[in-house]
Each structure stands twice: as structure tokens, then as C-alpha cells.
Motif scaffolding. Sequence first.
Motif, PDB file in Angstrom:
ATOM      1  N   VAL A 166       0.773  -0.769  -0.278  1.00 43.74           N
ATOM      2  CA  VAL A 166       0.027  -0.009  -0.126  1.00 43.74           C
ATOM      3  C   VAL A 166       1.248   0.810   0.259  1.00 43.74           C
ATOM      4  CG1 VAL A 166      -2.114   1.325   1.096  1.00 43.74           C
ATOM      5  CG2 VAL A 166      -1.914  -1.502   0.702  1.00 43.74           C
ATOM      6  N   GLY A 167       2.228   1.418   0.545  1.00 44.07           N
ATOM      7  CA  GLY A 167       3.373   1.615   1.543  1.00 44.07           C
ATOM      8  C   GLY A 167       3.828   3.249  -0.117  1.00 44.07           C
ATOM      9  N   ALA A 168       4.010   1.813  -1.710  1.00 43.89           N
ATOM     10  CA  ALA A 168       4.302   1.933  -2.502  1.00 43.89           C
ATOM     11  C   ALA A 168       3.607   3.131  -3.173  1.00 43.89           C
ATOM     12  CB  ALA A 168       4.879   0.417  -2.891  1.00 43.89           C
ATOM     13  N   ARG A 169       2.078   2.378  -3.331  1.00 46.78           N
ATOM     14  CA  ARG A 169       1.721   3.884  -3.890  1.00 46.78           C
ATOM     15  C   ARG A 169       1.657   4.859  -4.194  1.00 46.78           C
ATOM     16  NH1 ARG A 169      -2.131  -1.466  -3.941  1.00 46.78           N
ATOM     17  NH2 ARG A 169      -0.931  -3.164  -5.332  1.00 46.78           N
ATOM     18  N   SER A 170       2.091   5.065  -3.370  1.00 46.66           N
ATOM     19  CA  SER A 170       1.443   6.893  -1.888  1.00 46.66           C
ATOM     20  C   SER A 170       3.077   7.189  -1.374  1.00 46.66           C
ATOM     21  CB  SER A 170       0.719   6.385  -1.149  1.00 46.66           C
ATOM     22  OG  SER A 170       1.221   5.473   0.064  1.00 46.66           O
ATOM     23  N   GLY A 171       3.712   6.370  -1.850  1.00 43.38           N
ATOM     24  CA  GLY A 171       5.270   7.042  -1.843  1.00 43.38           C
ATOM     25  C   GLY A 171       6.079   7.186  -0.451  1.00 43.38           C
TER      26      GLY A 171
END
Length: 319
Positions: A166-171
Amino acid sequence: MLAAVLGPSGLFLMGTFYLLSGLFTPESVARKGARRFVRDRLVRPGIPFALSALLVWPPALWVAYRAAGHDVTPWWVFTHRDPLLDSGSLWFVEILLLFSVAYALFGRPRATPAVPTGGHLVAVTAGVVASTFVGRLWFPARSGQVGDLHVWWWPKLIAMFGVGIVGARSGLAERVPDRMWRGSRVVAALAVLSVPVVAVALGVSDLAGQAGPSLGGRRWQALLFAVVEAVLVVGGSVWLLGLAQRRLTRDGPPAVALSRGAFTAFFIQGPVLVVLAAAARPLPFPAEVKAFLVAAVAIAGSFGAGRLLTARTRVGRFL
């Protein structure tokens, strides 16, 4: 004493590895495609795991048995280890391979990337507590499963891999938000400090002999251990990621060389530690002194050998 100082970090560092893996998996799958990604995962994590389980770790354990005075053969060590196919420190690679392949085959990116918040991390922590406690009703902590699967650690590993996805898609790989990082730092510090305090309050003076009630089952000790572990793995992993982004950014040839050989160093650390520990047995020093001496030499030796193996041999393709 050593367990009180070093033990808490052992509860969350593996979760940090899975958080990092999750952060970089979506981009890799998108760039390579699912088929090539799965093929590459079978080569890079798969081959080192198989080598460790079949060829590297059993002889290292044989050295340990012989140093301790047991007259056994390497084949006996391989067939009598619990669990079967014990791979030493490479067990996490096998599980990461399973998680990565599952994501490549079944994971679907959201149309609108979700931005993790402190509230999300609290929810993840609560989920890890519940699933860890329930899972350890059947698979107590430290139990062995064929293939060295460490099923009793899966709830927190899946959770941190998912936070990374999830964090990969939000930087999140570039910057943990300041407020989230500070909050995680406070939570992790309080959890680390609470471990020896709780141990003293409960009268625990021998972790090896008195840990049984905390390892699983319908016991309040097992629930308390699940809470501490979940808080540490979520808060500690996010804090360590933010710390690396803010403090561990020095570049240059030494840093590049160390990072390039890091996986190889992790791969060979088990045999290196066993051989050094066996060699240090005759030294007339207290065990605590020898432990730090062996650790220092093992770290330097593992990273040095890792750099040479990746830079000058063909094993760099896999490691």
C-alpha cells in the motif's frame, strides 16, 4: 542480559525486511510483468534458499555439533533436524518468495492509491495482535514446520508486506511522513522499554525456561506477548524505515559495495558465525566477551566475503 538488550529488535527486524520488500514489489511486477517477475523470484530467492537448506546450513550445524562434543555425521544432522529442511537464516526468503508470487498472480492495484495514516497503522497493529494470538493456538511460537515455514510469524509478516504494498503507491518508500515517523518512534521506544519491565514484574529471570506460557495457547501471557510483538513490528519497522530515509543516506563506493553484498552477507552469516563460535570455544574469555568478539569478526567477514562473491564470481547472479 543479552536477551533483554537484543531481544526486542529481533521481534521487529524481520517485519522491516518484509515492509521493504512490499515497498518495491509493485513497481517490479509492473515493470517485468507477472510471468517474468515470478521466474526471477524463483531464481533469486528460490535458489539461495534451496542451497542453504540442502548444502550450506546442514554442514554448518554439523560443525556446531562436533564442537559441542557430539559424534554425528552430516547426514544425521540433515535428517534429524527439527524442522526438516531447516535453512538457517534463509527461512524468510522462502516465505517472501511465496508472498511475492501470490501478489504477482493475484494482486491488483487500486485505482486510487491509499495513503497510510497513523490510524491505519493502529488498525494493522490490532489485526496482527488478533491473528497472532489465534494462529498460535495451533502453531505456537518457536514451533517447527516442514520446510522451515515459521507459520507462527506469518500474521506480522503478511501485515508488513501489505503495508509496504500500500505504501509503495503513496510514496512511503521515498519519505515516511514526519508525524507518522515521530509517533512510530515513540511507540517503538515505549514497547522496547516495556519488555524488561514487564519481565521483571512477572518474575521472569530465565527466558529459555520460563517463556512457555507466552508462546501460544489460551493464556493471558500469550496475548500480552502478541500485543508487545505487534506494537514493536509495526511501530519499529516504520520508525526504522523513516530513520534510514533521514539519517542513512550517505553514498559513495564503500556504501555501494556494502549494499551490493548485503544479501550475500546475510546468506553466509550463519555458517560464518558457527565456525567462528566453534573456533572461539577454547579461548579463556567469558561467553559475553566472546559473543561480541565473534559478532564483530562475523559482520566484517560476512560483508567482505559478500562483496567479493558478488563482484568477482557468478554467484552474484543469484545473490
